[in-house]
Design a protein around this motif. Structure first.
Motif, PDB file in Angstrom:
ATOM      1  N   GLY A 262      17.891  78.544  38.909  1.00  0.00           N
ATOM      2  CA  GLY A 262      17.886  78.221  40.326  1.00  0.00           C
ATOM      3  C   GLY A 262      18.563  79.279  41.167  1.00  0.00           C
ATOM      4  N   SER A 263      19.673  79.821  40.654  1.00  0.00           N
ATOM      5  CA  SER A 263      20.387  80.877  41.382  1.00  0.00           C
ATOM      6  C   SER A 263      19.531  82.137  41.487  1.00  0.00           C
ATOM      7  CB  SER A 263      21.700  81.199  40.671  1.00  0.00           C
ATOM      8  OG  SER A 263      22.548  80.063  40.621  1.00  0.00           O
ATOM      9  N   ALA A 264      18.889  82.508  40.383  1.00  0.00           N
ATOM     10  CA  ALA A 264      18.035  83.699  40.399  1.00  0.00           C
ATOM     11  C   ALA A 264      16.859  83.515  41.355  1.00  0.00           C
ATOM     12  CB  ALA A 264      17.533  83.995  38.986  1.00  0.00           C
ATOM     13  N   THR A 265      16.259  82.325  41.324  1.00  0.00           N
ATOM     14  CA  THR A 265      15.137  82.050  42.221  1.00  0.00           C
ATOM     15  C   THR A 265      15.560  82.122  43.684  1.00  0.00           C
ATOM     16  OG1 THR A 265      14.104  80.618  40.560  1.00  0.00           O
ATOM     17  CG2 THR A 265      13.376  80.359  42.840  1.00  0.00           C
ATOM     18  N   THR A 266      16.709  81.531  43.989  1.00  0.00           N
ATOM     19  CA  THR A 266      17.218  81.553  45.363  1.00  0.00           C
ATOM     20  C   THR A 266      17.516  82.973  45.818  1.00  0.00           C
ATOM     21  OG1 THR A 266      18.216  79.373  45.027  1.00  0.00           O
ATOM     22  CG2 THR A 266      19.013  80.660  46.888  1.00  0.00           C
ATOM     23  N   TYR A 267      18.082  83.754  44.924  1.00  0.00           N
ATOM     24  CA  TYR A 267      18.442  85.129  45.294  1.00  0.00           C
ATOM     25  C   TYR A 267      17.202  85.983  45.578  1.00  0.00           C
ATOM     26  CZ  TYR A 267      20.078  89.930  44.906  1.00  0.00           C
ATOM     27  OH  TYR A 267      20.332  91.258  45.143  1.00  0.00           O
TER      28      TYR A 267
ATOM     29  N   LEU B 280      23.754  86.116  47.615  1.00  0.00           N
ATOM     30  CA  LEU B 280      23.474  84.726  47.254  1.00  0.00           C
ATOM     31  C   LEU B 280      24.507  83.766  47.838  1.00  0.00           C
ATOM     32  CD1 LEU B 280      21.863  82.622  45.656  1.00  0.00           C
ATOM     33  CD2 LEU B 280      23.276  83.164  43.654  1.00  0.00           C
ATOM     34  N   ILE B 281      25.774  84.132  47.726  1.00  0.00           N
ATOM     35  CA  ILE B 281      26.834  83.233  48.197  1.00  0.00           C
ATOM     36  C   ILE B 281      26.730  83.015  49.698  1.00  0.00           C
ATOM     37  CG2 ILE B 281      29.333  82.984  48.468  1.00  0.00           C
ATOM     38  CD1 ILE B 281      29.664  84.387  45.784  1.00  0.00           C
TER      39      ILE B 281
ATOM     40  N   ASP C 259      25.249  79.658  54.445  1.00  0.00           N
ATOM     41  CA  ASP C 259      24.476  79.486  55.680  1.00  0.00           C
ATOM     42  C   ASP C 259      23.364  78.457  55.556  1.00  0.00           C
ATOM     43  OD1 ASP C 259      26.076  81.444  56.771  1.00  0.00           O
ATOM     44  OD2 ASP C 259      24.642  83.065  56.393  1.00  0.00           O
ATOM     45  N   ASN C 260      22.938  78.163  54.325  1.00  0.00           N
ATOM     46  CA  ASN C 260      21.827  77.239  54.099  1.00  0.00           C
ATOM     47  C   ASN C 260      22.258  76.189  53.068  1.00  0.00           C
ATOM     48  OD1 ASN C 260      19.297  78.751  55.480  1.00  0.00           O
ATOM     49  ND2 ASN C 260      20.597  80.250  54.440  1.00  0.00           N
ATOM     50  N   PRO C 261      22.858  75.095  53.485  1.00  0.00           N
ATOM     51  CA  PRO C 261      23.387  74.077  52.548  1.00  0.00           C
ATOM     52  C   PRO C 261      22.338  73.521  51.592  1.00  0.00           C
ATOM     53  CG  PRO C 261      24.236  73.705  54.752  1.00  0.00           C
ATOM     54  CD  PRO C 261      23.200  74.767  54.888  1.00  0.00           C
ATOM     55  N   SER C 262      21.065  73.493  51.981  1.00  0.00           N
ATOM     56  CA  SER C 262      20.043  72.944  51.093  1.00  0.00           C
ATOM     57  C   SER C 262      19.900  73.751  49.809  1.00  0.00           C
ATOM     58  CB  SER C 262      18.689  72.878  51.816  1.00  0.00           C
ATOM     59  OG  SER C 262      18.286  74.173  52.238  1.00  0.00           O
ATOM     60  N   ALA C 263      20.396  74.995  49.799  1.00  0.00           N
ATOM     61  CA  ALA C 263      20.334  75.823  48.589  1.00  0.00           C
ATOM     62  C   ALA C 263      21.217  75.277  47.474  1.00  0.00           C
ATOM     63  CB  ALA C 263      20.732  77.259  48.913  1.00  0.00           C
TER      64      ALA C 263
END
Length: 295
Positions: A163-168, A179-180, A185-189
């Motif tokens: 999930g972290s890799a996908t978000t990044y 990422l952080i 800035d986007n709580p849904s992440a």
């Protein structure tokens, strides 16, 4: 293989008894048994430290000490590989705690107009990778009697990493953010990176339950509270920063105190793991032998 290991330990006990007959001097310590993952199962609670010599015999040189711990399925000892695993497990926790504290301090507490803050913020993704890797190492080496729980924590870690890799790569990088900062800035992440922190919560819960560590017990509540507060937007920034600072402090204390524990605590009852690794027929044979000995 494991059955032979248990038999070897039993033979060692017998040999010890023959080499050091009545009249020899041995130290026998009592431990506090615990019914928990990563600690000893209840048994006689004896910890036999073989550091013996015949009464009246002069000691020459250092004493060769071997400690035998009582287990449900037989006595066991700590070898070099056990020590290495425990050190790596604790080192993974230290890596995770250090990376988290540095990243959190840079993102939330350090002033923006300093060279230190700028340098750290440019490497937040690196700290996130190091912290995730340290947590993965600890979850790989953690000793939990119920293997399904261990696999569940490892699965959460894998989901969190994916999930972290996908978000990044799909969200943060196109927005020219680390990422952080994107998650801030986007709580849904939180939905994507959350499983990683759920695995961490499970680990500290296990530590708090097994060893009665206050800081681990508090972390069990602080971690999900911060994440859920950020996700739902029901928590103002002042409360979030206070809880984040508490998380950082407790995490440092937790990681540092791991190195004050005896090695055996993180190993648990080694005979249980050996027994679980046996085929069903060998388990049955061993149980029958133990029942005959007890009767």
């Amino acid at each position: 293989m494991a059955l032979r290991g248990l038999s070897t330990v039993a033979v060692a006990v017998a040999v010890t008894a023959s080499v050091y007959p009545p009249g020899s001097r041995c130290r026998v310590d009592k431990g506090t048994p615990r019914l928990c993952c990563g600690a000893r199962f209840p048994s006689s609670g004896r910890r036999i430290s073989v550091a013996c010599k015949a009464v009246g015999e002069k000691q020459q040189g250092p004493v060769d000490e071997t400690i035998l711990y009582d287990g449900i399925y037989g006595p066991w000892t700590i070898d070099d590989s056990d020590v290495r695993e425990v050190i790596l497990y604790r080192s993974g926790l230290v890596t995770t705690a250090t990376s988290f504290v540095v990243a959190a301090a840079a993102a939330a507490f350090l002033p923006d107009n300093t060279s230190l803050s700028t340098t750290l913020k440019q490497n937040l993704d690196l700290f996130y990778v190091l912290g995730s890797g340290g947590l993965g190492l600890s979850l790989f080496l953690i000793h939990i009697y119920v293997s399904e729980i261990k696999r569940a924590l490892q699965a959460l870690w894998v989901l969190g990493v994916l999930g972290s890799a996908t978000t990044y790569f799909t969200l943060a990088q196109p927005a020219n953010k680390n990422l952080i900062q994107y998650v801030v800035d986007n709580p849904s992440a939180i939905w994507f990176v959350g499983p990683l922190f759920a695995a961490l919560t499970g680990l500290v819960f296990k530590e708090g339950l097994c060893y009665g560590k206050l800081e681990a017990g508090l972390l069990t509540f602080v971690i999900p509270t911060v994440l859920l507060g950020h996700l739902t937007g029901l928590m103002d920034d002042g409360v979030k920063l206070t809880l984040l600072a508490s998380w950082m402090t407790l995490f440092v204390i937790f990681a540092a105190r791991k190195f004050t524990q005896p090695i055996k605590d993180d190993i648990g009852d080694k005979s249980v793991f050996m027994f679980n690794s046996l085929p069903d027929d060998e388990r049955k044979t061993l149980l029958e032998k133990l029942e005959q000995q007890n009767s």
